[in-house]
Design a protein around this motif. Structure first.
Motif, short mmCIF file in Angstrom:
data_model
loop_
_atom_site.label_atom_id
_atom_site.label_comp_id
_atom_site.label_asym_id
_atom_site.label_seq_id
_atom_site.Cartn_x
_atom_site.Cartn_y
_atom_site.Cartn_z
N PRO A 821 0.80 -1.24 0.00
CA PRO A 821 0.00 0.00 0.00
C PRO A 821 0.82 1.28 0.00
N ARG A 822 2.13 1.24 0.27
CA ARG A 822 2.93 2.46 0.32
C ARG A 822 3.54 2.82 -1.04
N ASP A 823 3.32 1.99 -2.00
CA ASP A 823 3.90 2.25 -3.32
C ASP A 823 2.90 3.05 -4.15
N PRO A 824 3.15 4.36 -4.39
CA PRO A 824 2.19 5.15 -5.19
C PRO A 824 2.13 4.68 -6.63
N LYS A 825 3.19 4.02 -7.08
CA LYS A 825 3.16 3.51 -8.45
C LYS A 825 2.05 2.48 -8.61
N MET A 826 1.88 1.62 -7.60
CA MET A 826 0.82 0.62 -7.67
C MET A 826 -0.55 1.28 -7.66
N ILE A 827 -0.68 2.33 -6.85
CA ILE A 827 -1.97 3.03 -6.80
C ILE A 827 -2.26 3.71 -8.13
N PHE A 828 -1.20 4.28 -8.73
CA PHE A 828 -1.37 4.93 -10.02
C PHE A 828 -1.83 3.94 -11.08
N GLN A 829 -1.18 2.77 -11.11
CA GLN A 829 -1.57 1.75 -12.09
C GLN A 829 -3.00 1.24 -11.82
N ARG A 854 -13.43 13.16 -18.17
CA ARG A 854 -13.39 12.75 -16.75
C ARG A 854 -12.25 13.50 -16.09
N THR A 855 -12.45 14.80 -15.88
CA THR A 855 -11.38 15.67 -15.38
C THR A 855 -10.99 15.30 -13.95
N LEU A 856 -11.98 15.16 -13.10
CA LEU A 856 -11.68 14.86 -11.70
C LEU A 856 -10.99 13.51 -11.55
N LEU A 857 -11.42 12.51 -12.35
CA LEU A 857 -10.77 11.21 -12.29
C LEU A 857 -9.31 11.31 -12.74
N ALA A 858 -9.08 12.08 -13.80
CA ALA A 858 -7.71 12.25 -14.26
C ALA A 858 -6.87 12.99 -13.23
N LEU A 859 -7.42 14.01 -12.62
CA LEU A 859 -6.70 14.75 -11.59
C LEU A 859 -6.35 13.88 -10.41
N ALA A 860 -7.36 13.02 -9.97
CA ALA A 860 -7.09 12.12 -8.85
C ALA A 860 -6.04 11.09 -9.21
N THR A 861 -5.99 10.67 -10.47
CA THR A 861 -4.99 9.69 -10.89
C THR A 861 -3.60 10.31 -10.88
N THR A 862 -3.49 11.55 -11.35
CA THR A 862 -2.17 12.19 -11.37
C THR A 862 -1.64 12.45 -9.97
N VAL A 863 -2.51 12.55 -9.00
CA VAL A 863 -2.04 12.76 -7.63
C VAL A 863 -1.15 11.61 -7.19
N TYR A 864 -1.50 10.35 -7.60
CA TYR A 864 -0.75 9.18 -7.19
C TYR A 864 0.31 8.79 -8.20
N GLY A 865 0.51 9.62 -9.20
CA GLY A 865 1.57 9.32 -10.14
C GLY A 865 2.94 9.51 -9.51
N PRO A 866 3.98 8.98 -10.11
CA PRO A 866 5.34 9.14 -9.55
C PRO A 866 5.77 10.60 -9.54
N GLY A 867 6.05 11.07 -8.35
CA GLY A 867 6.47 12.46 -8.20
C GLY A 867 5.35 13.44 -8.03
#
Length: 1798
Positions: A821-829, A854-867
Motif C-alpha cells: 500500500p505504500r507504493d504510489p506507483k501501484m496506486i497509479f496503475q 473525466r477531469t476529476l478522475l484524471a486529476l485524482a490519478t495524477t495525484v498518485y503518479g510518480p512524483g
C-alpha cells in the motif's frame, strides 16, 4: 309485650309466672309485673263470671329491692328479658338465623344485640317446647277408643305400656319386683340418656303426635322463639348465679359504628362456633362482623359502599363479597400463611399460586407436610411451589445491598434457615432415590431431580454472587448445598458411574446376609466361572448373595442373566452345544418357569452372524428334526450361496486381472471389498499381495456399479488425491468432484500435481475458468486464499487477458495495492486500470481520461503518479506516454472549475503577489448541485452566503420550511386509534369534532360506533383493539360490550388457528363487523363459533368440562348472550346434565337466570332418580309458567283423576286433560284404563313431553289436534317422522317402551339410538336382527296385530332411509351401509344398498364424499351421473385404480379413466426427462395398447387417443425426422388397429388412416434416399430404435384386414392410368414407386394397389399384376393386355421354353421365389429330370456368388443361406436326383473355390 293492669295508671311489663312452692292456692294464676319505675308487683287472678280480675298480693319499691339485693350479696342485674353481663335489649326481636345443621340459632334485636341459642341443649331442657314431640310422662293414660276394658283387658294393657315411660308388669311377684328395681338402678348409673346424643329434630317425622292445626299455623310454629330466648337468657343468669365466673349464654352488642337507626343489621351465616353479621350503613357502606360464641369477641371489618354481600348455598357456606376488583373471600381469624397451607393441603399448588398472584402476595412458606403430600401424590407443581416459597427465605440480596457485605447476623440467619430446610431436602433426596429404582417412576424421578438441583444451584449462586468471600456461616451453608448436589448428581441420566471393583469395599458390611456354603470355592474362581457354576448347579440366588457381599455388578439379576447368555454363546463358539443348552435350560427354568431351549437355539441359529455357530446349531437341531420343510429349503439355499462365495472362489477372483476383479466387485456392489482395495492402493503405502494394483484408468473404464456407488468410489479416491482421466481432462467435471470434497479452497491444495496439455497448473486453469464465466468474487476469494500474485501465477500478468477483461486487470492491480500500500506507483496503475474498466474506449493514459471528459478522475490519478502532479506535468519521458499529461490540455479540462484551475495554475499579480487563498466554498461554487450562497449560510466560514440566509441548520420541522413547502393533512381520531394512541385520538376528537358539534351526544355515539367497528375489524392487532377500548372509556361510555366481543373474537381466532386455515380470519372479521352493526344473525353465528371455541379450549387445557374453571370461562359466552339480547346458551347446562353434575347445573341456572323452558328439557339427561329431585328443586321455575300452578298442586291431580273416573270414557278425558295441562303422566294413567287406545295415549304422551317448537311443528301436520284427543296411526306417523328428523329418538324410544313394548319398531328405535348417538354398530346389528325376527313372527302369527304390519314396515323403512341422510361423516355412512348390506331381507332395496356399500368402501380412503341425493333409491341414470362426478374428482386427484373400480361399480365405461391414466404416465416421463429416449417412447406406446386391451376400453376411444398423439408427434420439434415419422406411423397404425375393431366401421375411415400411414412411409423413404447419397453410417442405437418402431408397426398392421383386401379393389378399374396426385413431388413419387415395388416383391398386391389408388400413381408392375390376375380369372382378355407393360408381346412370353422361364424365376431371389417356382412347376407339369439340373445349376451359382462376395447380399450368413438352398432343393420331388446333379457340378468348380461348399 307490655300492657297496663286495670286500675293502675302506670304501665307494666309482664314477667314470668311460676306456681311451684309458692304456698298459695294452686288453682289461681299469679303474675309478676315490673313498672317503668322499676317497682315490682305480684298479682293474683280470680275468675268471676268468665272474667279474670287481678288482685295485688305483694309490691316492692326500687330502693327496697336494691337494699335486699345488697343484703343478699347479689350483684345488680337487669330483670328485663334476658340476663348477663351485656346490656339487655328492650326493643323487639328483629331476626332469626339458624345454622345449616340446625344446632345453633342466633336471635337479633332491633337494638343490634344478638343472642345464641344451642337448640339441642334447649330442647333437651325444655322438651315440651318442641311441638313435634310430647313428654310421655305427661300424657294422660286412658284406654284405647272403641275398646271396653271388660271386653279386652290385654289390649288396654298394651296401650298403657306404649304410653308409659317405664314398662308395666302384670307379674307382681317378689322376684319381678327386685328385677324392676335393678333395672331402675342400672338406668340411673348410665351417664346420659340415649336421647342426649340425638339431635333435637329427630322427632320431625312423627307428625301423628302433634296437632296439625298448630303445626300448619306459621305464627304458632315460631311462637316458641321468644320463650326460647327467655329460657336461654334465664339459664345464663342461673348459671352465673350458681357458679360465678362461668360463661353462659348472654346477649352481645354488635358494634355498628354509627347511629343505630341508620344501620341495618342482618345475620348471614351461623355455625356452631360463630356467626357472621352484615352491617349496611348509609354513609360508610358495608361492614362484616364476626361473633365468636366461645370467647364472646366481636370483630368487624369495613369494606365500603362499593361492596355487596353474595348469598351462598347452605351446602357451601362461604363469606363472599362482590367488589370492584372482583369476587373476594373473607376469612376471620386465619393468617395468610395458615390459609395458604390449608389451601395447599386440600387444593393444589396451582390454585395457591393463582391466589397469590391475584392478591399480589409474596409466596409464603409452605409447611413440610404439604411437601410430603405432594410427593406422595406425585404433584410436581406442589414441589415447585414449595421450593419457590423457600427462595425468599434464603435471599441474601434482600437482606443486604449489593455494595455491602452480609453481616454475621444475616449469614447466621441464612444458615439456620438452611438447617431448618434439611428435613425437606432429605425428603426430596429420598423420594428421588426411591422413584429412580422403579422403571415406571423414572420420569417423575428425573423431573423431581431437575427441580431440586435447580433450587440447590440457585442457592449456591446466591451465596457467591452477593459475597466476595463467604464467612464461616455462609461457607458451611455452601458445603451443605454442595453435599446435596453431589449426592443427587449421580441420579442424572448421563452421569458416568465408575465400575465397581470386585472384592469387599467395606460398604454395606453390616447388611445381614446369609452364609453361603460355596463361598470358599467360589472365591477361587473368576466371576464368569462362578456364574457358570451357579447356573449349572441351579444356585443362582446363592451366587447373587455371594456377589452382593463382594459388591460385584453381577449381584443385579439383569447383569447376571446377561453374563449367562454370553457364556452360553461362548459355548456355542467353542462347539459345545450341550453345555450351552444346559446353561440356557437351567437359567430359564430357574427364573421363567420352563423355557423351550430348542426354541432359543432356533432363534440363535437364524439370527447369528457366525457361520460356525450356525452350522453347529443346524446340525444339533437337524438331529432333533426341529426344522420345518421351508426352513430346510432355506438352509440348503444358504449353503449353496456360501459355497459359491467361499474363500476359494474369492481367491480365484483375486488371482484374475485387476480389471476383471474390479468389474466383478463393482457389479456385485461389494462396498467393503472395494473400500479395502482402495485403502491399500494409496501411493504412500507399499503394494499388498492381497489386492493387485489399482489404477485410475481401471476405475474410469471398468466400473459396472450404479451411478450412486460410482460417485462414492470417485469421492473416496479423490480424498486420497486420485482422480480419473475423464475428470482430469474435463475441468468442470473436476470442479464438480472437488465440490463434493470441500471445494477448491483447501489447505493443502486438493490437486497439487494438476497440469493441462498447454502447461497450465490448477491455479492458472482456475483463473481462466473464472474469466470465462465472469466469476469476479470467486476469483478474488481464490487469489486471496492462496495469496497468488503475478510472480507465483504468471497468468495474472497476461496482457491479453487484461485487455480482454478490464475488470481482471483492475482486480490484479488492486491486489497489488493491497500487498504494497505504500507504493504510489501501484496506486497509479490501479487508478488507470479503474479508468480502463469504467471507460472502455479509453487507451489507459491520463490524457485519454481527460479527453473523455473525466477531469476529476484524471486529476485524482495524477495525484498518485510518480512524483505527484508537478512531476507528471514536467515529465518529458516519451517512453511512458501513460504518465505524461499535457499542461495545456489539463488547463483546458479545468475550465469548468476555475477555482481549482487557479489553484493549480496560479497567476501572479502585477506586483508578483499571489492571489488570496481559495476556500472549499469557492470550489463548490462551480458544481451545479451545490450553491454555497444558499446551502451553507449557517456556517460562519462561508463568506459567499447571502445576508438573509438561514442562521441555523435546516431541518424538517423548521417552521419556515413547513410554512413554505410542507403538505399539511388533518388527521382524525381514527388515524390515532389505528396507531394505538388512544390519548391522541381522544384529544383530536375533542378539539376537532366535539368542540364544534351542535349535537355532542349523537357525535359521541357515532364516534363510539366507529371505534367499535375499527376494533372488531383489527382483531389481528391487539394494540388497536386495546386503544379503542380505552377511547370508549375516555368518552365516558361502557366498554363492556366491546371487551366481551374482543374476548370472544380472540377465543374464536385461537380455535380456528388450531383447527382451520388462516383464510377464515377475513370471514371472522366480517361477522364481527356485522355484529357491531347490530345484526342478530351475525350475533347468532358468532355465538355458535364461540361455543365451539370454548369447548375446544377446554379440551386443549385438559381440564374437566364441568369444573369451576370451565364455569368461569363459560361466563364469557353468557355475557355475550346477555349483551346482544340472545337467548342464553344451554350448552354448559347440557354438559352438566350429561356429566351428572347437578350442583353445577343448579348454580349455573340460578346465576344467569335461565328460563324454565330452557332448563326443564335438560333434566332428561340426568338419571331417573335425580330428575324428580331436580324437578322439585326447580319448582319455583315451574310456577312461572302459565297453568303450572294447577299442575303443581297435588290436590288438583287427584281431583282430575276422580273427575275422569266418573266419566263414561275416562281414557279420553284423561288424554284431553293431559293435552290441556301438558301433563305426560295423565297419558300413562289413561293407558291403564280398560278401554284405552294405546296409539292415542302414545301420541298424547309424546306431544306433551316435548318443547313448544316441536309440539307446534307436529300439531301443524296432524288433523286430530286440538279438536279431539283421539289420535290414529296417521298422526303417529307424522309424529314419528318429525321427531326422527329432529333427532329426538329418545322421546320416541321411551314412549314405545311405555305403551307399545312388543312393537318391532322398538328394536328399530334402539338400533337408531345405538348407531346415531352411541356409534355402537355391533350392538345395533343385534337390534336389527331382532327387528327382522319380530317382523317374521308377526307375519307368521296370522292374527291381526294392534299396529298393522304394512304400517310398521313403512315407518321402519323411513327410519332406515333417514339414518343414511343424517350421517355427519363418511365413516358413519360406511358403517351404516355395511350394517344394512349385511342384513338379509331388509326393507331397503338390497342390491342398491350393497352397491352403495361397495361405493362407500371404495371411497373410504379418499376425501370424496357420497352425495346425499343417491342415498335414497334412485334410477340407474342418477346413480351413474353421481358416479361420473366422482370419477372426475378421482381423476383430478390421480386415483385411477379407484376410479376404475367406481366405474365398474356404476357400470360406466372406463375409457376416460384409462386414457387419463396413460396421459398421466406420459407427462411423468416428460417431467423426469425420459421422454427424449425413443426406446422409452416405443415401450410406452406398447404399454398403452396393452393397457387399453386389458381394461377393454372402447375401440373408437383408443383410436382417438392414438390419433391425437400422432398429431402431437408430427408437430413435436427437436426430434429426428426419421424417428418422428416412424413414431407417427406407429401411432397411426395403432389407431387403425383399434378402429378396425369397431363394429360397423366404414372402409373409408380405415383407408384414410392407411393413407396417412403411407404419407409417413413416403416421407421416411425420401429421407432415406436423401441420406444414401452421403452414405451415412447409422448408429446401432438409431437402428435398434427404428427397428423397434417398425416391429411394433408391423405387429399391429391392419393392412391384411379382409375389409381392405376385397376382390373389388384388385380389378383393373381400381388402377386407372393417369397423372399422379399433385400433392406428391418427384422425390415422393419415386419413394412411393420404390415402396410399391417392395410390396409386390412381398406379394402384397392388395396393399400395393391401395397405395397407388390413394395417390393416383400408375405403376407398371401393379398394372401387370392386375392384368395377369384378370386374365387368370377371366375378367379380361388378351386384347386388354398392353405390350409396353411386358416389354414384349404376350405371345412371345407364352412361346418361351418352360425351362427358361423356370430358370428366370429361380434367379430372382425373394421370399416369394419358392412359392412361385412351385406353382410354375405344378402348372407346367415339369418332371424331376427337367427340374433337377436347373436347381443344381442355381444352387451352385448362389454358393459361388456368396463365397466370392458377389450378388445382392453383402453379409454371408451360413444359417440363412443353408435354409434358402434347402428350400430350393425341396422343389424337386426326387431329392436324390438333385444331389447327383450337384455332385456332377462340383467337378466343374475350380479347386480354389471348393471351400465354399464346406
Amino acid at each position: 309485650m307490655g300492657g297496663e293492669i286495670r286500675g293502675h295508671a302506670q304501665p307494666w311489663g309482664f314477667m314470668w309466672d311460676s306456681t311451684e312452692d309458692d304456698g298459695l292456692q294452686s288453682n289461681k294464676t299469679k303474675l309478676l309485673a315490673l313498672a317503668q319505675s322499676h317497682d315490682l308487683f305480684v298479682y293474683e287472678f280470680s275468675v268471676e263470671d268468665g272474667k279474670h280480675n287481678p288482685n295485688s298480693l305483694h309490691s316492692c319499691k326500687e330502693e327496697t329491692l336494691k337494699e335486699l339485693l345488697e343484703a343478699k350479696n347479689i350483684r345488680k342485674v337487669s330483670v328485663a328479658l334476658g340476663a348477663g353481663q351485656g346490656p339487655a335489649p328492650v326493643s323487639p326481636l328483629a331476626g332469626l338465623a339458624v345454622s345449616p345443621d340446625l344446632s345453633t340459632a342466633v336471635v337479633t334485636s332491633s337494638s343490634h344485640c344478638a343472642l345464641a341459642v344451642q337448640l339441642n341443649t334447649y330442647f333437651r331442657q325444655f322438651p315440651e317446647h318442641l311441638l313435634c314431640r310430647r313428654d310421655p310422662e305427661k300424657l294422660p293414660v286412658k284406654a284405647p277408643e272403641g275398646v271396653d276394658e271388660d271386653e279386652d283387658e290385654l289390649a288396654s294393657s298394651e296401650h298403657s305400656m306404649e304410653l308409659l315411660p317405664q314398662p308395666f308388669h302384670t307379674d307382681r311377684s317378689w322376684k319381678a319386683h327386685l328385677s324392676s328395681l335393678w333395672d331402675r338402678v342400672r338406668r340411673r348409673r348410665a351417664p346420659a340418656s340415649p336421647d342426649l346424643n340425638l339431635p333435637w329434630y329427630q322427632f320431625f317425622p312423627h307428625l301423628e303426635e302433634h296437632d296439625p292445626a298448630v303445626c300448619e299455623d306459621p305464627e304458632n310454629m315460631v311462637a316458641f322463639v321468644p320463650r326460647a330466648v327467655t329460657r336461654a337468657a334465664a339459664g345464663a343468669l342461673q348459671s352465673q348465679g350458681a357458679a360465678p365466673g362461668a360463661t353462659g349464654q348472654q346477649w352481645a352488642q354488635i358494634p355498628v359504628g354509627a347511629a343505630q337507626e341508620e344501620v341495618k343489621l342482618e345475620c348471614k351465616l351461623v355455625t356452631a362456633a360463630a356467626a357472621v353479621f352484615v352491617l349496611l350503613a348509609q354513609d360508610t357502606g358495608l361492614a362484616l362482623a364476626l361473633w365468636d360464641f366461645e370467647s364472646q369477641d366481636v370483630r368487624s371489618s369495613h369494606f365500603g359502599r362499593s361492596s355487596v354481600f353474595v348469598e351462598c348455598s347452605a351446602e357451601l357456606p362461604l363469606c363472599l363479597l362482590l367488589t370492584e376488583r372482583g369476587l373476594s373471600l373473607v376469612l376471620f381469624g386465619v393468617s395468610q400463611e395458615e390459609f395458604l397451607s390449608r389451601l395447599m393441603m386440600f387444593g393444589s399448588a396451582g390454585v395457591v399460586d393463582s391466589v397469590c398472584h391475584l392478591n399480589g402476595w409474596e409466596r409464603c412458606s409452605i409447611p413440610i407436610h404439604a411437601l410430603e403430600a405432594g410427593l406422595e401424590n406425585r404433584q410436581l407443581d406442589t414441589v415447585d411451589l414449595f421450593l419457590k416459597s423457600k427462595e425468599s427465605v434464603f435471599s441474601l440480596s434482600a437482606a443486604c445491598p449489593a455494595s455491602e457485605r452480609p453481616g454475621d447476623s444475616s449469614s447466621l440467619s441464612y444458615l439456620r434457615n438452611l438447617e431448618e430446610l434439611r428435613p425437606a431436602l432429605n425428603l426430596l433426596c429420598s423420594a428421588i432415590q426411591d422413584n429412580d429404582l422403579e422403571p415406571h417412576s423414572k420420569q417423575f424421578s428425573e423431573q423431581l431431580l431437575n427441580l431440586t438441583l435447580a433450587f440447590l444451584t440457585r442457592q449456591l449462586e446466591e451465596i457467591f454472587v452477593h459475597t466476595e468471600e463467604p464467612d464461616e456461616f455462609l461457607q458451611k451453608a455452601a458445603d451443605i448445598l454442595t453435599d446435596y448436589i453431589i449426592k443427587l448428581r449421580k441420579f442424572l441420566r448421563k452421569y458416568p458411574h465408575p465400575p465397581l471393583a470386585p472384592g469387599p469395599t467395606g460398604a454395606d458390611l453390616d447388611e445381614d446376609l446369609p452364609e453361603i456354603e460355596e463361598s470358599q470355592e467360589w472365591e477361587k474362581l473368576t466371576p464368569e466361572e462362578v456364574i457358570a457354576e451357579a447356573i449349572l448347579s441351579n444356585k443362582i440366588p446363592e451366587a447373587q448373595i455371594f456377589f452382593r457381599r463382594l459388591q460385584h455388578p453381577a449381584e443385579s439379576l439383569q447383569e447376571f442373566l446377561q453374563t449367562g447368555l454370553n457364556l452360553a454363546y461362548d459355548c456355542l463358539l467353542r462347539g459345545s452345544s450341550r453345555e450351552a443348552s444346559e446353561l440356557l435350560r437351567n437359567m430359564w427354568v430357574s427364573l421363567c418357569q420352563g423355557l423351550d431351549v430348542k426354541q432359543e437355539l432356533h432363534k440363535i441359529c437364524f439370527h447369528t452372524e457366525d457361520r460356525h455357530v450356525r452350522e453347529l446349531l443346524v446340525k444339533v437341531l437337524q438331529e432333533e428334526n426341529y426344522f420345518s420343510e421351508e426352513e430346510k429349503k432355506m438352509i440348503d439355499f444358504v449353503h449353496q450361496v456360501e459355497s459359491f462365495y467361499s474363500e476359494s472362489f474369492q481367491e480365484k477372483l483375486r488371482s484374475c486381472s485387476a480389471e476383471a476383479l474390479w468389474m466383478h466387485l463393482t457389479a456385485q456392489h461389494d462396498w467393503v471389498s472395494i473400500c479395502a482395495w482402495i485403502e491399500q492402493s494409496e501411493p504412500s503405502q507399499a503394494p499388498c499381495a492381497a489386492w493387485p494394483p489399482l489404477s485410475p484408468d481401471i476405475v474410469d473404464r471398468s466400473t459396472l456399479c450404479s451411478t450412486y456407488m460410482r460417485q462414492d468410489i470417485l469421492n473416496k479416491l479423490a480424498r486420497k488425491g486420485i482422480f480419473v482421466r475423464s475428470e482430469l481432462e474435463d475441468f468442470e467435471l473436476l470442479l464438480q468432484r472437488l465440490s463434493c470434497l470441500g471445494g477448491v479452497l483447501q489447505n493443502p491444495h486438493p490437486v497439487p500435481k494438476y497440469s493441462t496439455a498447454t502447461g497450465l497448473d490448477f491455479h492458472g486453469q482456475f483463473v481462466l475458468h473464472c474469466l470465462e464465466h465472469s466469476l469476479h468474487y470467486l476469483l478474488y476469494t481464490y487469489l486471496d486464499y492462496y495469496s497468488l500474485s503475478p510472480s507465483s501465477c504468471p497468468v495474472l500478468d497476461n496482457k491479453e487477458l487484461h485487455e480482454a477483461h478490464p475488470w481482471f486487470e483492475f482486480l490484479v492491480q488492486c491486489r497489488g495495492v493491497a500487498s504494497n500500500p505504500r507504493d504510489p506507483k501501484m496506486i497509479f496503475q490501479a487508478s488507470l486500470a479503474n479508468a480502463q474498466m469504467l471507460i472502455p474506449s479509453s487507451q489507459g493514459g491520463v490524457s485519454s481520461i481527460l479527453l473523455e471528459g473525466r477531469t476529476l478522475l484524471a486529476l485524482a490519478t495524477t495525484v498518485y503518479g510518480p512524483g505527484g502532479i508537478d512531476q507528471v506535468l514536467q515529465n518529458e519521458d516519451t517512453e511512458k506516454p501513460l504518465k505524461k499529461v499535457d499542461p495545456q490540455l489539463l488547463k483546458m479540462a479545468l475550465s469548468p472549475y476555475p477555482k481549482l484551475r487557479a489553484a493549480l495554475f496560479p497567476s501572479c499579480t502585477a506586483h508578483g503577489i499571489l492571489p488570496p487563498d481559495i476556500s472549499l466554498y469557492h470550489l463548490l461554487q462551480s458544481l451545479m448541485p451545490f450553491d454555497p450562497t444558499k446551502l451553507f449560510g449557517w456556517q460562519s466560514t462561508n463568506t459567499l452566503a447571502v445576508s438573509d440566509g438561514c442562521s441555523e441548520l435546516p431541518h424538517f420541522s423548521s417552521p419556515e420550511l413547513v410554512s413554505r413547502h410542507a403538505v399539511l393533512e388533518s388527521l382524525d381520531f381514527l388515524f390515532y386509534l389505528q396507531h394505538a394512541r388512544p390519548a391522541f385520538a381522544f384529544g383530536t376528537f375533542l378539539g376537532q369534532q366535539l368542540a364544534r358539534s351542535k349535537s355532542p351526544r349523537q357525535l359521541v355515539q357515532q364516534a363510539a360506533q366507529q371505534a367499535q367497528a375499527l376494533a372488531l375489524s383489527s382483531l389481528a392487532v391487539p394494540s388497536v383493539a386495546a386503544a379503542c377500548v380505552c377511547f370508549l372509556e375516555l368518552l365516558g361510555l361502557d366498554s363492556l360490550r366491546l371487551r366481551v366481543a374482543l374476548a370472544a373474537a380472540r377465543r374464536i381466532s385461537s380455535h380456528r388457528t388450531r383447527s382451520e386455515a388462516s383464510l377464515h380470519r377475513d370471514s371472522l372479521v366480517e361477522k364481527f363487523t356485522k355484529l357491531a352493526d347490530g345484526e342478530k344473525a351475525a350475533a347468532a353465528a358468532v355465538l355458535t363459533s364461540l361455543e365451539e371455541a370454548f369447548w375446544d379450549a377446554i379440551e386443549q387445557q385438559g381440564i374437566k368440562r364441568t369444573c369451576s374453571g370451565s364455569r368461569r370461562q363459560w361466563s364469557l359466552v353468557m355475557q355475550f348472550c346477555q349483551l346482544h339480547g340472545l337467548e342464553l346458551s344451554t350448552s354448559f347446562l347440557r354438559e352438566c346434565a350429561r356429566s351428572n353434575e347437578w350442583l353445577q347445573f343448579l348454580l349455573q341456572a340460578q346465576l344467569y337466570g335461565h328460563q324454565p323452558a330452557q332448563v326443564l328439557p335438560l333434566l332428561q339427561d340426568f338419571p331417573a332418580v335425580l330428575q324428580d329431585h331436580l324437578g322439585l328443586a326447580l319448582g319455583r321455575l315451574l310456577s312461572a309458567e302459565p297453568g303450572a300452578a294447577g299442575r303443581g298442586c297435588a290436590g288438583s291431580l287427584f281431583q282430575v283423576l276422580l273427575q275422569c273416573q266418573e266419566s263414561p270414557s275416562p281414557c279420553w278425558d284423561l288424554l284431553a286433560e293431559g293435552l290441556r295441562a301438558q301433563a305426560p303422566i295423565l297419558s300413562v294413567l289413561a293407558a291403564c284404563c280398560p278401554d284405552a287406545n294405546l296409539i292415542s295415549c302414545l301420541c298424547v304422551w309424546i306431544i306433551t313431553s316435548v318443547d313448544e317448537a316441536t309440539r307446534a311443528e307436529v300439531t301443524s301436520h296432524t288433523p286430530s289436534w286440538p279438536q279431539s284427543p283421539q289420535w290414529d296411526l296417521q298422526d303417529l306417523a307424522v309424529i314419528w317422522k318429525v321427531f326422527l328428523r329432529k333427532q329426538k329418538s329418545k322421546t320416541l324410544l321411551r314412549g314405545f317402551q311405555l305403551f307399545l313394548k312388543d312393537s318391532p319398531l322398538l328394536h328399530i328405535l334402539e338400533m337408531y339410538e345405538l348407531c346415531m348417538n352411541c356409534k355402537k354398530y355391533d350392538e345395533a346389528k343385534t337390534k336389527l336382527d331382532k327387528f327382522q325376527e319380530s317382523l317374521t313372527k308377526v307375519a307368521a302369527a296370522g292374527a291381526a296385530p294392534e299396529v298393522p304390519l304394512p304400517w310398521v314396515e313403512s315407518q321402519a323403512l323411513f327410519v332406515l332411509q333417514l339414518m343414511l341422510q343424517q350421517c355427519h361423516t363418511q365413516y358413519e355412512l360406511g358403517k351404516l351401509l355395511q350394517l344394512f348390506a349385511a342384513a338379509q331381507n331388509l326393507l331397503l332395496d338390497g342390491p342398491y344398498v350393497r352397491r352403495l356399500c361397495a361405493l362407500s368402501e371404495a371411497l373410504r380412503d379418499s376425501s370424496i364424499p357420497i352425495s346425499p341425493s343417491i342415498l335414497s333409491p334412485c334410477s340407474l341414470e342418477a346413480f351413474q351421473g353421481e358416479c361420473s362426478s366422482i370419477l372426475q374428482q378421482l381423476q383430478g386427484q390421480g386415483l385411477f385404480s379407484l376410479a376404475r373400480e367406481v366405474a365398474a361399480l356404476a357400470e360406466l365405461p372406463v375409457d376416460s379413466v384409462v386414457t387419463h391414466e396413460v396421459l398421466r404416465d406420459l407427462h411423468h416421463l416428460k417431467d423426469t426427462g425420459q421422454w427424449h429416449q425413443t426406446q422409452t417412447r416405443a415401450e410406452f406406446w406398447k404399454k398403452c395398447n396393452d393397457t387399453f386391451t386389458k381394461h377393454r376400453i372402447c375401440s373408437r376411444a383408443a383410436a382417438g387417443f392414438f390419433f391425437h398423439q400422432a398429431k402431437h408427434v408430427w408437430e413435436a420439434p427437436g426430434q429426428e425426422k426419421t424417428s418422428s415419422s416412424m413414431e407417427r406411423q406407429l401411432l397411426l397404425t395403432l389407431a387403425g388397429h383399434w378402429l378396425a375393431k369397431e363394429p360397423g366401421v366404414a372402409v373409408q375411415e380405415l383407408e384414410e388412416v392407411e393413407k396417412q400411414i403411407w404419407l409417413c412411409r413416403i416421407a421416411r423413404q425420401v429421407l432415406a434416399a436423401e441420406g444414401s447419397g452421403q452414405s451415412p453410417c447409422p448408429s446401432p442405437a438409431s437402428l435398434g430404435t427404428e427397428l423397434s418402431f417398425a416391429s411394433l408397426a408391423q405387429q399391429f398392421s391392419f393392412a391384411k384386414l379382409p375389409a381392405l383386401n376385397t376382390a373389388r379393389l384388385c380389378r383393373l378399374e381400381a388402377l386407372a392410368q393417369g397423372e399422379p396426385q399433385a400433392a406428391l413431388g418427384a422425390a415422393q413419387r419415386a419413394a412411393l414407386t420404390t415402396l410399391v415395388g417392395a410390396l409386390l416383391d412381398e406379394g402384397s398386391v392388395h396393399e400395393a394397389t391401395r397405395a397407388c389408388r390413394y395417390f393416383q400413381l400408375w405403376h407398371r408392375d401393379v398394372s401387370l399384376v392386375l392384368h395377369c390376375r384378370a386374365l387368370a380369372s377371366g375378367e379380361a382378355g388378351l386384347e386388354q393386355l398392353q405390350p409396353e407393360e411386358l416389354g414384349c408381346s404376350f405371345g412371345e412370353v407364352s412361346a418361351r421354353d418352360p425351362q427358361e422361364v423356370l430358370g428366370a424365376i429361380l434367379a430372382r431371389r425373394g421370399p416369394e421365389r419358392g412359392r412361385r417356382a412351385q406353382a410354375f412347376i405344378s402348372c407346367q407339369g415339369l418332371s424331376p429330370a427337367t427340374v433337377a439340373p436347373l436347381l443344381a445349376q442355381q444352387i451352385t451359382q448362389e454358393l459361388l456368388a456368396s463365397a466370392q462376395g458377389k450378388g445382392q447380399k453383402q453379409v454371408w450368413n451360413p444359417a440363412v443361406e443353408s435354409q434358402a438352398l434347402l428350400q430350393l432343393a425341396k422343389l424337386c420331388q426326387d431329392h436324390t436326383l438333385v444331389g447327383m446333379k450337384l455332385l456332377d457340378k462340383i467337378s466343374s468348380v475350380p479347386c480354389g473355390e471348393l471351400a465354399c461348399s464346406e
